[in-house]
Motif scaffolding. Sequence first.
Motif, PDB file in Angstrom:
ATOM      1  N   TYR A 126      41.899  38.007  34.841  1.00 48.44           N
ATOM      2  CA  TYR A 126      43.226  37.510  35.221  1.00 48.44           C
ATOM      3  C   TYR A 126      44.029  38.609  35.918  1.00 48.44           C
ATOM      4  CZ  TYR A 126      48.126  36.223  34.711  1.00 48.44           C
ATOM      5  OH  TYR A 126      49.450  35.984  34.967  1.00 48.44           O
ATOM      6  N   ARG A 127      44.017  39.809  35.362  1.00 47.57           N
ATOM      7  CA  ARG A 127      44.784  40.914  35.947  1.00 47.57           C
ATOM      8  C   ARG A 127      44.274  41.273  37.337  1.00 47.57           C
ATOM      9  NH1 ARG A 127      44.380  44.075  30.233  1.00 47.57           N
ATOM     10  NH2 ARG A 127      46.127  43.033  29.173  1.00 47.57           N
ATOM     11  N   LYS A 128      42.961  41.202  37.528  1.00 41.42           N
ATOM     12  CA  LYS A 128      42.412  41.486  38.851  1.00 41.42           C
ATOM     13  C   LYS A 128      42.907  40.465  39.877  1.00 41.42           C
ATOM     14  CE  LYS A 128      38.185  43.882  37.512  1.00 41.42           C
ATOM     15  NZ  LYS A 128      36.701  43.843  37.476  1.00 41.42           N
ATOM     16  N   ARG A 129      43.032  39.223  39.457  1.00 42.53           N
ATOM     17  CA  ARG A 129      43.542  38.194  40.369  1.00 42.53           C
ATOM     18  C   ARG A 129      45.013  38.407  40.690  1.00 42.53           C
ATOM     19  NH1 ARG A 129      39.104  36.653  38.359  1.00 42.53           N
ATOM     20  NH2 ARG A 129      37.845  34.942  39.190  1.00 42.53           N
ATOM     21  N   VAL A 130      45.773  38.850  39.700  1.00 47.27           N
ATOM     22  CA  VAL A 130      47.188  39.142  39.934  1.00 47.27           C
ATOM     23  C   VAL A 130      47.328  40.279  40.943  1.00 47.27           C
ATOM     24  CG1 VAL A 130      49.316  40.027  38.892  1.00 47.27           C
ATOM     25  CG2 VAL A 130      47.965  38.305  37.685  1.00 47.27           C
ATOM     26  N   VAL A 131      46.546  41.335  40.778  1.00 41.87           N
ATOM     27  CA  VAL A 131      46.582  42.474  41.702  1.00 41.87           C
ATOM     28  C   VAL A 131      46.188  42.027  43.101  1.00 41.87           C
ATOM     29  CG1 VAL A 131      45.504  44.681  42.288  1.00 41.87           C
ATOM     30  CG2 VAL A 131      46.195  44.213  39.927  1.00 41.87           C
ATOM     31  N   PHE A 132      45.120  41.246  43.196  1.00 41.38           N
ATOM     32  CA  PHE A 132      44.642  40.753  44.495  1.00 41.38           C
ATOM     33  C   PHE A 132      45.709  39.925  45.202  1.00 41.38           C
ATOM     34  CE2 PHE A 132      42.896  36.878  46.472  1.00 41.38           C
ATOM     35  CZ  PHE A 132      42.401  37.445  47.647  1.00 41.38           C
ATOM     36  N   LEU A 133      46.319  38.973  44.505  1.00 41.92           N
ATOM     37  CA  LEU A 133      47.310  38.096  45.128  1.00 41.92           C
ATOM     38  C   LEU A 133      48.578  38.858  45.516  1.00 41.92           C
ATOM     39  CD1 LEU A 133      46.896  34.911  42.902  1.00 41.92           C
ATOM     40  CD2 LEU A 133      46.170  35.205  45.277  1.00 41.92           C
ATOM     41  N   ASN A 134      48.998  39.807  44.687  1.00 39.86           N
ATOM     42  CA  ASN A 134      50.158  40.622  45.035  1.00 39.86           C
ATOM     43  C   ASN A 134      49.881  41.469  46.273  1.00 39.86           C
ATOM     44  OD1 ASN A 134      52.050  39.831  43.098  1.00 39.86           O
ATOM     45  ND2 ASN A 134      51.239  41.237  41.567  1.00 39.86           N
ATOM     46  N   ARG A 135      48.660  42.006  46.358  1.00 37.63           N
ATOM     47  CA  ARG A 135      48.292  42.810  47.521  1.00 37.63           C
ATOM     48  C   ARG A 135      48.242  41.937  48.773  1.00 37.63           C
ATOM     49  NH1 ARG A 135      49.703  47.149  49.268  1.00 37.63           N
ATOM     50  NH2 ARG A 135      48.217  48.400  50.424  1.00 37.63           N
ATOM     51  N   LEU A 136      47.712  40.746  48.636  1.00 34.28           N
ATOM     52  CA  LEU A 136      47.639  39.818  49.763  1.00 34.28           C
ATOM     53  C   LEU A 136      49.044  39.476  50.256  1.00 34.28           C
ATOM     54  CD1 LEU A 136      45.218  38.518  51.202  1.00 34.28           C
ATOM     55  CD2 LEU A 136      45.576  36.497  49.783  1.00 34.28           C
ATOM     56  N   LEU A 137      49.967  39.317  49.330  1.00 36.79           N
ATOM     57  CA  LEU A 137      51.359  39.030  49.692  1.00 36.79           C
ATOM     58  C   LEU A 137      51.973  40.186  50.468  1.00 36.79           C
ATOM     59  CD1 LEU A 137      53.920  37.271  49.468  1.00 36.79           C
ATOM     60  CD2 LEU A 137      54.364  38.360  47.263  1.00 36.79           C
ATOM     61  N   GLN A 160      36.540  35.983  45.356  1.00 38.74           N
ATOM     62  CA  GLN A 160      35.800  35.252  44.333  1.00 38.74           C
ATOM     63  C   GLN A 160      34.334  35.641  44.315  1.00 38.74           C
ATOM     64  OE1 GLN A 160      38.024  34.098  42.197  1.00 38.74           O
ATOM     65  NE2 GLN A 160      37.394  31.963  42.211  1.00 38.74           N
ATOM     66  N   SER A 161      33.796  35.979  45.491  1.00 42.55           N
ATOM     67  CA  SER A 161      32.386  36.360  45.574  1.00 42.55           C
ATOM     68  C   SER A 161      32.122  37.720  44.944  1.00 42.55           C
ATOM     69  CB  SER A 161      31.937  36.390  47.032  1.00 42.55           C
ATOM     70  OG  SER A 161      32.088  35.121  47.632  1.00 42.55           O
ATOM     71  N   SER A 162      33.126  38.609  45.014  1.00 40.04           N
ATOM     72  CA  SER A 162      32.944  39.954  44.483  1.00 40.04           C
ATOM     73  C   SER A 162      34.272  40.510  43.985  1.00 40.04           C
ATOM     74  CB  SER A 162      32.356  40.868  45.569  1.00 40.04           C
ATOM     75  OG  SER A 162      32.079  42.145  45.050  1.00 40.04           O
ATOM     76  N   PRO A 163      34.783  39.984  42.869  1.00 37.16           N
ATOM     77  CA  PRO A 163      36.106  40.406  42.382  1.00 37.16           C
ATOM     78  C   PRO A 163      36.186  41.865  41.964  1.00 37.16           C
ATOM     79  CG  PRO A 163      35.009  39.019  40.760  1.00 37.16           C
ATOM     80  CD  PRO A 163      34.181  38.961  42.008  1.00 37.16           C
ATOM     81  N   ASP A 164      35.039  42.477  41.644  1.00 36.38           N
ATOM     82  CA  ASP A 164      35.059  43.872  41.198  1.00 36.38           C
ATOM     83  C   ASP A 164      35.126  44.857  42.367  1.00 36.38           C
ATOM     84  OD1 ASP A 164      34.890  43.175  38.498  1.00 36.38           O
ATOM     85  OD2 ASP A 164      32.714  43.003  38.599  1.00 36.38           O
ATOM     86  N   ASP A 165      34.675  44.427  43.548  1.00 36.70           N
ATOM     87  CA  ASP A 165      34.566  45.353  44.678  1.00 36.70           C
ATOM     88  C   ASP A 165      35.507  45.029  45.829  1.00 36.70           C
ATOM     89  OD1 ASP A 165      32.425  46.610  43.333  1.00 36.70           O
ATOM     90  OD2 ASP A 165      31.046  45.089  44.101  1.00 36.70           O
ATOM     91  N   PHE A 166      35.932  43.797  45.937  1.00 42.69           N
ATOM     92  CA  PHE A 166      36.691  43.379  47.115  1.00 42.69           C
ATOM     93  C   PHE A 166      38.127  43.887  47.085  1.00 42.69           C
ATOM     94  CE2 PHE A 166      39.510  40.288  49.212  1.00 42.69           C
ATOM     95  CZ  PHE A 166      39.048  40.440  50.502  1.00 42.69           C
ATOM     96  N   ASP A 167      38.579  44.406  48.229  1.00 44.87           N
ATOM     97  CA  ASP A 167      39.954  44.876  48.381  1.00 44.87           C
ATOM     98  C   ASP A 167      40.490  44.322  49.691  1.00 44.87           C
ATOM     99  OD1 ASP A 167      42.347  46.166  48.709  1.00 44.87           O
ATOM    100  OD2 ASP A 167      41.590  48.139  48.125  1.00 44.87           O
TER     101      ASP A 167
END
Length: 206
Positions: A126-137, A160-167
């Motif tokens: 969940y936290r990784k998704r929050v970080v990803f979406l905030n960064r995308l914003l 979604q394909s690589s949540p641990d590596d994708f930035d």
Amino acid sequence: EEGRIWAQAIMTGHGGITSLHAESPSSALERLLSQPISVDRGALKSLGGILCLVRSTYFSEGRQRQRRRVLNYYDLNPDLSLSPIFSYSCEEDRFNHDESRILSSNSARRIMQETGFSEKIFLERYRKRVVFLNRLLQIAKVRPEYREYPMVAKAVWLFQSSPDDFDPEDLVYAGGSLRADSEALLVDLHNEAGDHKAVHRWTKVG
């Protein structure tokens, strides 16, 4: 008829998302249960939750403005009552969230049951998704193409394909393709922060 077909789909494990106009999330449930839709009450127990999209009014620079925002996600309880998971501040245009409330929700419990995640792993994801979406914003503020559906969809798919590596910082969009170029994006972010000495560069995609 479409409402009943949708209800049958989620009851048989196919999954499904639908949209519905109503005054409130509870009114949406009433619409589904009432004529002419008349979805069986038992069928709605397969519903994961309700995402509420509204048009809100706010004041900015002395003017009244409107915007469409997701107001909240409502967790569906066994008795079909609804519990809000987040809280949205119209003045700040941001969501506030309580991880303990999320973790205790029926939606989270269902995800953990279906995936075998422990509470620790669920919160990490969940936290990784929050970080990803905030960064995308943040990126969307300097790269307008990141506000468009095709770009957002591709970025989410790659995450979604690589949540641990994708930035998302490593992505540049041009010519309908995605390519890593963290330096070019970093330049734009510096410009947004006021570093006017930086030079804007695009990665060409052939």
